[in-house]
Design a protein around this motif. Sequence first.
Motif, mmCIF file in Angstrom:
data_model
loop_
_atom_site.group_PDB
_atom_site.id
_atom_site.type_symbol
_atom_site.label_atom_id
_atom_site.label_comp_id
_atom_site.label_asym_id
_atom_site.label_seq_id
_atom_site.Cartn_x
_atom_site.Cartn_y
_atom_site.Cartn_z
ATOM 1 N N GLY A 66 -5.010 3.298 1.122
ATOM 2 C CA GLY A 66 -3.659 3.877 1.013
ATOM 3 C C GLY A 66 -3.695 5.332 0.565
ATOM 4 O O GLY A 66 -2.977 6.172 1.103
ATOM 5 N N THR A 93 0.165 -13.114 -2.688
ATOM 6 C CA THR A 93 0.139 -11.772 -2.075
ATOM 7 C C THR A 93 -1.285 -11.289 -1.779
ATOM 8 O O THR A 93 -1.576 -10.939 -0.630
ATOM 9 N N ILE A 130 -3.152 -10.445 1.785
ATOM 10 C CA ILE A 130 -3.697 -9.110 2.066
ATOM 11 C C ILE A 130 -5.197 -9.164 2.388
ATOM 12 O O ILE A 130 -5.693 -8.431 3.238
ATOM 13 N N GLY A 142 7.401 3.024 -1.940
ATOM 14 C CA GLY A 142 6.542 1.971 -1.395
ATOM 15 C C GLY A 142 5.076 2.363 -1.494
ATOM 16 O O GLY A 142 4.219 1.561 -1.858
ATOM 17 N N GLN A 143 4.804 3.624 -1.191
ATOM 18 C CA GLN A 143 3.437 4.130 -1.256
ATOM 19 C C GLN A 143 2.901 4.014 -2.682
ATOM 20 O O GLN A 143 1.772 3.578 -2.900
ATOM 21 N N PHE A 197 2.035 0.293 -3.524
ATOM 22 C CA PHE A 197 0.834 -0.176 -2.842
ATOM 23 C C PHE A 197 -0.385 0.491 -3.459
ATOM 24 O O PHE A 197 -1.401 -0.145 -3.733
ATOM 25 N N GLU A 202 1.350 -7.321 7.904
ATOM 26 C CA GLU A 202 1.631 -6.187 7.012
ATOM 27 C C GLU A 202 3.089 -6.186 6.571
ATOM 28 O O GLU A 202 3.402 -5.833 5.435
ATOM 29 N N THR A 240 3.515 -8.691 3.664
ATOM 30 C CA THR A 240 3.045 -8.260 2.344
ATOM 31 C C THR A 240 3.820 -7.038 1.850
ATOM 32 O O THR A 240 4.296 -7.024 0.731
ATOM 33 N N ASP A 241 3.977 -6.030 2.713
ATOM 34 C CA ASP A 241 4.559 -4.771 2.241
ATOM 35 C C ASP A 241 6.072 -4.842 2.052
ATOM 36 O O ASP A 241 6.629 -4.219 1.161
ATOM 37 N N ARG A 242 6.747 -5.593 2.918
ATOM 38 C CA ARG A 242 8.206 -5.593 2.816
ATOM 39 C C ARG A 242 8.738 -6.715 1.948
ATOM 40 O O ARG A 242 9.823 -6.619 1.402
ATOM 41 N N THR A 284 8.707 -0.276 7.553
ATOM 42 C CA THR A 284 7.872 -0.635 6.411
ATOM 43 C C THR A 284 7.730 0.595 5.549
ATOM 44 O O THR A 284 7.404 1.665 6.051
ATOM 45 N N SER A 335 5.697 1.059 2.795
ATOM 46 C CA SER A 335 4.474 1.431 2.078
ATOM 47 C C SER A 335 3.551 2.237 2.982
ATOM 48 O O SER A 335 3.719 2.248 4.173
#
Length: 467
Positions: free
Chosen positions: A27, A95, A99, A227-228, A231, A394, A397-399, A465, A467
């Motif tokens: 990331g 989670t 991932i 989001g970034q 993560f 993705e 997990t991310d949303r 999304t 992240s």
Amino acid sequence: MNTKERAQWGSKIGFILATAGSAIGLGNIWKFPGKAYAGGGGAYLVIYLAIVILIGIPMMLSEISLGRHAQKNTIGAFHSINPKYSWIGWIAVFTPFAILGYYSQVGGWVTSYIFSYITEPDAVMADGLGYFYNFLGYDAATGATHFPWKAILFGAAFAILTAYIIIKGVKDGIEKFNKIAMPLLLVILVVMLIRCCSLPGASDGLSYMLTCDWSKVDSGTLMSALGQAFFSLSVGMSILVTYGSYVGKDDNINRGTFMIAGLDTGVAFLAGFIIVPAVFATLGAEEVGKGGGFAFASLAGVFKAMPLGSVWGFMFYLLLFFAALSSCISVLEGIVSFVCEEWKFTRTKAAIIITAICYVFGVLYTITQASVSMQLPWADFTGITMTPVCDWMECLTDRILIPLTALAECIFIGWIWGTHHIKDEVTTGGVTKFSWYPVYRILIKFLCPIAIGAIIIYSFATGTTVS
Ligand code: PHE
């Protein structure tokens, strides 16, 4: 299991490097620079920093404290505090399970690229996108597909390596690896920074990153930075609770949290100062962060344009390799700690079984990139869309999983369990200083849940999304 039998980090720096290793991952290095470019360079950096301080750090401190307080894996931790809320622990452990499969596949791709830059650099650099497609099982010239054996086998090697480090244990596996990998990663970053910033034409990219272009900032930028940050800081996925549970009672977790967040953010910024100037100098500004395969496809063009490009390409994927592996082991540990403590598996058995199960999902992730068409329905406020399995994973997990866990955690800590427990843990009963506690309390009770709620609603409303 009582406190004495539990694993612990061997040193203060071991905890910091291992947790920073979890946070510093793919990331930071390939997502962050593209987002910083799109979000107005310096303006994005300012926003990101504010989010890390106001939301990321309080969340990290909460998770680490909760883990150290409970001295248990994440599910056990929530259960021991209030059995009615063990479900938060269950989503938190699910989670990393969701991932692990795909993260280790991407780790495998990175590993394979290290070898590509040694054995056939000219082939990769001649046609970055074509090479990447072909690697994933799609021949762009003819439209034919094939099974991406190479990607899948490297994915297996990466998964086995991750499991091996976990089997070695907390101190002799995770901590030892990170004590070597993190300093190495920093050295490679600095060397690359010097090289990329001294390329002719790089100064335009550098000044772009140092100037705040607020016209590029909108609500989408804010959400994507939020989001970034989540993560990147490994918040909302059971990892910090688990790593926190291995911290000694006399360690200052307040200071540790600031150091970890600082290292993670510092590495993201450095990656931004490497990639944006390098792309400006070689391919042109508009290529920064373009497309999903940016790190594999577009960067090949950057290395091609640099003197000794294959050497720099090799170094870059080595950097990604360390970043991905240190994150991946934390993902596996988040699940293994639970399975060992609650179901009484040995570490070896737990690591092997979980790795094998997640590998199957990982293979699905890789083959649905380009070679096999397999879709699942994804529903949000924009309607139901058939989504390739890889993207679906993705999205899940991310949303949903990461923000939901984080939201549940801060409501639990702020409104149910009570932030004074965090204060007791951070100060170890009044010994260590926690002078910003009044601010922490407000952030965890109000700002964090509101911001996380906004991420969830925004990503469902816009179908993106964050992240
Ligand atoms: N923080 C890591 C990164 O920036 C990602 C990560 C995801 C780490 C899941 C652990 C677990 O890439």
